[in-house]
Design a protein around this motif. Sequence first.
Motif, PDB file in Angstrom:
ATOM      1  N   LYS A   1       2.492 -13.139   1.778  1.00  0.00           N
ATOM      2  CA  LYS A   1       1.406 -12.295   1.040  1.00  0.00           C
ATOM      3  C   LYS A   1       0.973 -12.796  -0.010  1.00  0.00           C
ATOM      4  O   LYS A   1       1.322 -13.479  -0.794  1.00  0.00           O
ATOM      5  CB  LYS A   1       1.877 -10.875   0.750  1.00  0.00           C
ATOM      6  CG  LYS A   1       2.320 -10.206   2.307  1.00  0.00           C
ATOM      7  CD  LYS A   1       2.671  -8.669   1.571  1.00  0.00           C
ATOM      8  CE  LYS A   1       3.159  -7.889   2.676  1.00  0.00           C
ATOM      9  NZ  LYS A   1       3.509  -6.531   2.722  1.00  0.00           N
TER      10      LYS A   1
ATOM     11  N   GLU B   1      -3.451  -6.825   0.508  1.00  0.00           N
ATOM     12  CA  GLU B   1      -2.738  -6.111   1.622  1.00  0.00           C
ATOM     13  C   GLU B   1      -3.869  -5.912   2.621  1.00  0.00           C
ATOM     14  O   GLU B   1      -5.122  -5.371   2.220  1.00  0.00           O
ATOM     15  CB  GLU B   1      -1.859  -5.100   1.300  1.00  0.00           C
ATOM     16  CG  GLU B   1      -1.225  -4.299   2.369  1.00  0.00           C
ATOM     17  CD  GLU B   1      -0.063  -4.975   2.638  1.00  0.00           C
ATOM     18  OE1 GLU B   1      -0.130  -6.115   3.678  1.00  0.00           O
ATOM     19  OE2 GLU B   1       1.201  -4.901   2.268  1.00  0.00           O
ATOM     20  N   ASN B   2      -3.366  -5.968   3.716  1.00  0.00           N
ATOM     21  CA  ASN B   2      -4.346  -5.394   4.996  1.00  0.00           C
ATOM     22  C   ASN B   2      -3.442  -4.642   5.951  1.00  0.00           C
ATOM     23  O   ASN B   2      -2.214  -4.861   6.270  1.00  0.00           O
ATOM     24  CB  ASN B   2      -4.890  -6.616   5.882  1.00  0.00           C
ATOM     25  CG  ASN B   2      -5.701  -7.603   5.067  1.00  0.00           C
ATOM     26  OD1 ASN B   2      -6.894  -7.236   5.361  1.00  0.00           O
ATOM     27  ND2 ASN B   2      -5.204  -8.640   4.469  1.00  0.00           N
ATOM     28  N   ARG B   3      -4.417  -3.435   6.169  1.00  0.00           N
ATOM     29  CA  ARG B   3      -3.962  -2.447   7.175  1.00  0.00           C
ATOM     30  C   ARG B   3      -5.030  -1.836   8.091  1.00  0.00           C
ATOM     31  O   ARG B   3      -6.209  -2.720   7.791  1.00  0.00           O
ATOM     32  CB  ARG B   3      -3.304  -1.071   6.290  1.00  0.00           C
ATOM     33  CG  ARG B   3      -1.965  -1.372   5.467  1.00  0.00           C
ATOM     34  CD  ARG B   3      -1.391  -0.180   5.124  1.00  0.00           C
ATOM     35  NE  ARG B   3      -0.252  -0.519   4.187  1.00  0.00           N
ATOM     36  CZ  ARG B   3       0.615   0.202   3.607  1.00  0.00           C
ATOM     37  NH1 ARG B   3       0.096   1.600   3.445  1.00  0.00           N
ATOM     38  NH2 ARG B   3       2.059  -0.224   3.021  1.00  0.00           N
TER      39      ARG B   3
ATOM     40  N   GLY C   1      -8.215  -1.043   6.323  1.00  0.00           N
ATOM     41  CA  GLY C   1      -9.121  -2.234   5.554  1.00  0.00           C
ATOM     42  C   GLY C   1      -8.171  -2.797   4.516  1.00  0.00           C
ATOM     43  O   GLY C   1      -6.823  -2.672   4.464  1.00  0.00           O
ATOM     44  N   ALA C   2      -8.707  -3.982   3.823  1.00  0.00           N
ATOM     45  CA  ALA C   2      -8.108  -4.578   3.140  1.00  0.00           C
ATOM     46  C   ALA C   2      -8.098  -3.970   1.606  1.00  0.00           C
ATOM     47  O   ALA C   2      -8.977  -3.338   1.409  1.00  0.00           O
ATOM     48  CB  ALA C   2      -8.499  -6.010   3.027  1.00  0.00           C
ATOM     49  N   TYR C   3      -6.994  -4.135   0.693  1.00  0.00           N
ATOM     50  CA  TYR C   3      -6.966  -3.528  -0.571  1.00  0.00           C
ATOM     51  C   TYR C   3      -6.145  -4.633  -1.387  1.00  0.00           C
ATOM     52  O   TYR C   3      -5.361  -5.349  -0.871  1.00  0.00           O
ATOM     53  CB  TYR C   3      -6.502  -2.178  -0.477  1.00  0.00           C
ATOM     54  CG  TYR C   3      -5.098  -2.048  -0.011  1.00  0.00           C
ATOM     55  CD1 TYR C   3      -3.986  -2.255  -0.821  1.00  0.00           C
ATOM     56  CD2 TYR C   3      -5.032  -1.644   1.244  1.00  0.00           C
ATOM     57  CE1 TYR C   3      -2.699  -2.056  -0.268  1.00  0.00           C
ATOM     58  CE2 TYR C   3      -3.748  -1.671   2.099  1.00  0.00           C
ATOM     59  CZ  TYR C   3      -2.558  -1.687   1.011  1.00  0.00           C
ATOM     60  OH  TYR C   3      -1.305  -1.304   1.694  1.00  0.00           O
TER      61      TYR C   3
ATOM     62  N   LYS D   1     -15.699  -3.339   3.557  1.00  0.00           N
ATOM     63  CA  LYS D   1     -15.488  -4.136   4.929  1.00  0.00           C
ATOM     64  C   LYS D   1     -16.764  -4.872   5.058  1.00  0.00           C
ATOM     65  O   LYS D   1     -16.838  -5.840   5.904  1.00  0.00           O
ATOM     66  CB  LYS D   1     -15.498  -3.082   5.845  1.00  0.00           C
ATOM     67  CG  LYS D   1     -13.890  -2.456   5.876  1.00  0.00           C
ATOM     68  CD  LYS D   1     -13.849  -1.566   7.129  1.00  0.00           C
ATOM     69  CE  LYS D   1     -12.531  -0.713   6.999  1.00  0.00           C
ATOM     70  NZ  LYS D   1     -12.157   0.192   8.197  1.00  0.00           N
TER      71      LYS D   1
ATOM     72  N   SER E   1     -12.887  -9.643   3.386  1.00  0.00           N
ATOM     73  CA  SER E   1     -11.538  -8.986   2.973  1.00  0.00           C
ATOM     74  C   SER E   1     -10.512  -9.971   3.345  1.00  0.00           C
ATOM     75  O   SER E   1      -9.254  -9.415   2.983  1.00  0.00           O
ATOM     76  CB  SER E   1     -11.586  -7.711   3.719  1.00  0.00           C
ATOM     77  OG  SER E   1     -11.748  -7.921   5.162  1.00  0.00           O
ATOM     78  N   ALA E   2     -10.775 -11.226   3.600  1.00  0.00           N
ATOM     79  CA  ALA E   2      -9.530 -12.053   3.870  1.00  0.00           C
ATOM     80  C   ALA E   2      -9.463 -13.056   2.829  1.00  0.00           C
ATOM     81  O   ALA E   2     -10.383 -13.023   1.759  1.00  0.00           O
ATOM     82  CB  ALA E   2      -9.953 -12.818   5.042  1.00  0.00           C
TER      83      ALA E   2
END
Length: 240
Positions: free
Chosen positions: A115, A145-147, A150-152, A184, A188-189
Amino acid sequence: MLKLNSSRLIIFMLVALNVSCTIRKLPFNFTKNIDSAFLQSVLQGSKSVLATEKNATSARIYKAGFLQGWMEQDHFVDWAVLSKQRKNEFTSFNRGGKSEYDVYLILFETKNGGKNSFLLFTVQRPWSDTDTATGFSPFYYGILENRASGAYLLADETFKIAAKHATYSPTNRRSNKLYFLLDKQYGSAFKSDSLRIEKVVLAQDNQLSDNKALVISVDEVLGDKVSLIMRYEDTIILKP
């Protein structure tokens, strides 16, 4: 457009900017002080239970800025703080500035598919003085982190910095839990050209909602959707 009090509030809520009553100017240059040695010390000395990667090979630098100057509003001219991406709203009354705020987000590239950890902080400095600082926020450290939602950015550690001669080092590391939700509509990557914080979630106990998580909407507080867009600027190589 933001009035000064509102802009100070959102900067405080996002990065808890600490400025003493007596303003002291400190020598600070991002390239010189937030260098490979400093970032390595952040990684190696971290007590984060989330970001366990100690052997990051590079760090991607993102930056957003706010500018404080004179603005005409409701038939008065007063100090205001705007995102630098909206500086065209400054009027002819703007003949100089007071402070600038640079928000930095650093993403560490991990090895073996781990990560990606991050570092987030704000520097306050005098108008157009890139080599001086008058205040620093706490430095937030955690993971990207990605779920499904969305990313955070999830920070579970904060620290301050101590200056010795021309060298800065992390100090006073503490446990923390703070979520920075990413918009978004922007990247977000890990290797996105831009990232934008959309909401901040305070999961720990707080004065406003006891043990309930407090959600702060950047859009509602700042009143626009261009603030806190952090653009990619550079990559620092940590290890060959």
